[in-house]
Design a protein around this motif. Sequence first.
Motif, short mmCIF file in Angstrom:
data_model
loop_
_atom_site.label_atom_id
_atom_site.label_comp_id
_atom_site.label_asym_id
_atom_site.label_seq_id
_atom_site.Cartn_x
_atom_site.Cartn_y
_atom_site.Cartn_z
N PRO A 69 0.80 -1.24 0.00
CA PRO A 69 0.00 0.00 0.00
C PRO A 69 0.82 1.27 0.00
O PRO A 69 0.52 2.21 -0.74
N ALA A 70 1.87 1.34 0.82
CA ALA A 70 2.63 2.59 0.94
C ALA A 70 3.31 2.98 -0.36
O ALA A 70 3.62 4.16 -0.57
N ASP A 71 3.54 2.01 -1.25
CA ASP A 71 4.16 2.33 -2.54
C ASP A 71 3.28 3.26 -3.37
O ASP A 71 3.77 3.94 -4.28
N SER A 72 1.97 3.27 -3.09
CA SER A 72 1.05 4.10 -3.86
C SER A 72 1.05 5.56 -3.42
O SER A 72 0.39 6.39 -4.05
N SER A 73 1.76 5.88 -2.35
CA SER A 73 1.76 7.25 -1.84
C SER A 73 2.69 8.18 -2.61
O SER A 73 2.69 9.38 -2.37
N GLY A 128 5.25 -1.44 3.19
CA GLY A 128 5.95 -0.53 2.30
C GLY A 128 6.37 0.79 2.92
O GLY A 128 6.95 1.64 2.23
N VAL A 129 6.10 0.99 4.20
CA VAL A 129 6.56 2.21 4.86
C VAL A 129 8.08 2.12 5.04
O VAL A 129 8.58 1.16 5.63
N VAL A 140 -2.18 2.92 6.46
CA VAL A 140 -1.34 2.76 5.27
C VAL A 140 -2.20 2.55 4.03
O VAL A 140 -1.83 2.97 2.93
N GLU A 141 -3.37 1.95 4.19
CA GLU A 141 -4.26 1.76 3.04
C GLU A 141 -4.71 3.10 2.46
O GLU A 141 -5.15 3.15 1.30
N ALA A 142 -4.61 4.17 3.23
CA ALA A 142 -4.98 5.50 2.70
C ALA A 142 -4.13 5.87 1.49
O ALA A 142 -4.56 6.68 0.67
#
Length: 291
Positions: A9-13, A60-61, A271-273
Amino acid sequence: MTTSAAPRPADSSGTFALGGDLTVNRLGYGAMQLTGPGVWGEPEDPDEAIRVLRRIVELGVNFIDTADSYGPFVSERLIREALHPYPDDLVIATKAGLTRSGPDDWRPVGRPEYLRQQAELSLRHLGLERIDLYQLHRIDEQVPLADQLGELKLLQEEGKIRHIGVSEVTVEQLEAARKLVDVVSVQNLYNLADRSAEDLLVHAERENIAFIPWFPMATGELARAGGPLDAAARDHGASPSQLALAWLLRRSPVILPIPGTKSVAHAEENVEAARLTLSDAEFEALAAAVA
């Protein structure tokens, strides 16, 4: 609002390069809440704290923000226990400049010898040879700024810290600091409900300086039944906290939100945000509703 797919998920930020050479995913993690009540002492559930740290890295953080004063030193020690030896891409930022005498008690101390001592202790507690981002937690008005940042510059020249950041500053204080050292980040209170640091954010974006908002969600009253975040969250199948984080990520490419929690379930939700993408209309509607 759309949802994008990514292995973690964090890769999408999206990413940001701290100092131009240290790339991190923009959605990070703030490790203050891992400590006991009042940010003092050991956590009520140490095992869950360890699980949180390991889980966010799995998601992914790769940017964790902490401080010597969280505990004191409890947060840094937990990070080392959970994650050392660290993944190659993990960036741990820490801070010094606030001393503690009890729960919820914070007092600025910026004497050069104190800052050096705390940097050395943070290196030891984190198990690092160099701290990637070392931040002046507060400017001590009793000590010349040149002395405070001058000591950090010496530590940088000695190879003990890589980049320097500042926290809770005005635009004028940031520019005064930049005359003394290369400042790659600022950390101020900022969220959907409290945009009092808007001028600093605009300045940081113009100068390509990372803006790390602490207390990034501040949902509280906004998430009440029938409130602006509650209604929008129900419409889009997300939580109010996720919307608050998605709004920050949409607000500026230099923003690195660092939501903190001591619960694995909440960490996964936060993190899903990163997968949420607000349209222009949704972004403006949330901003206007809270304003």
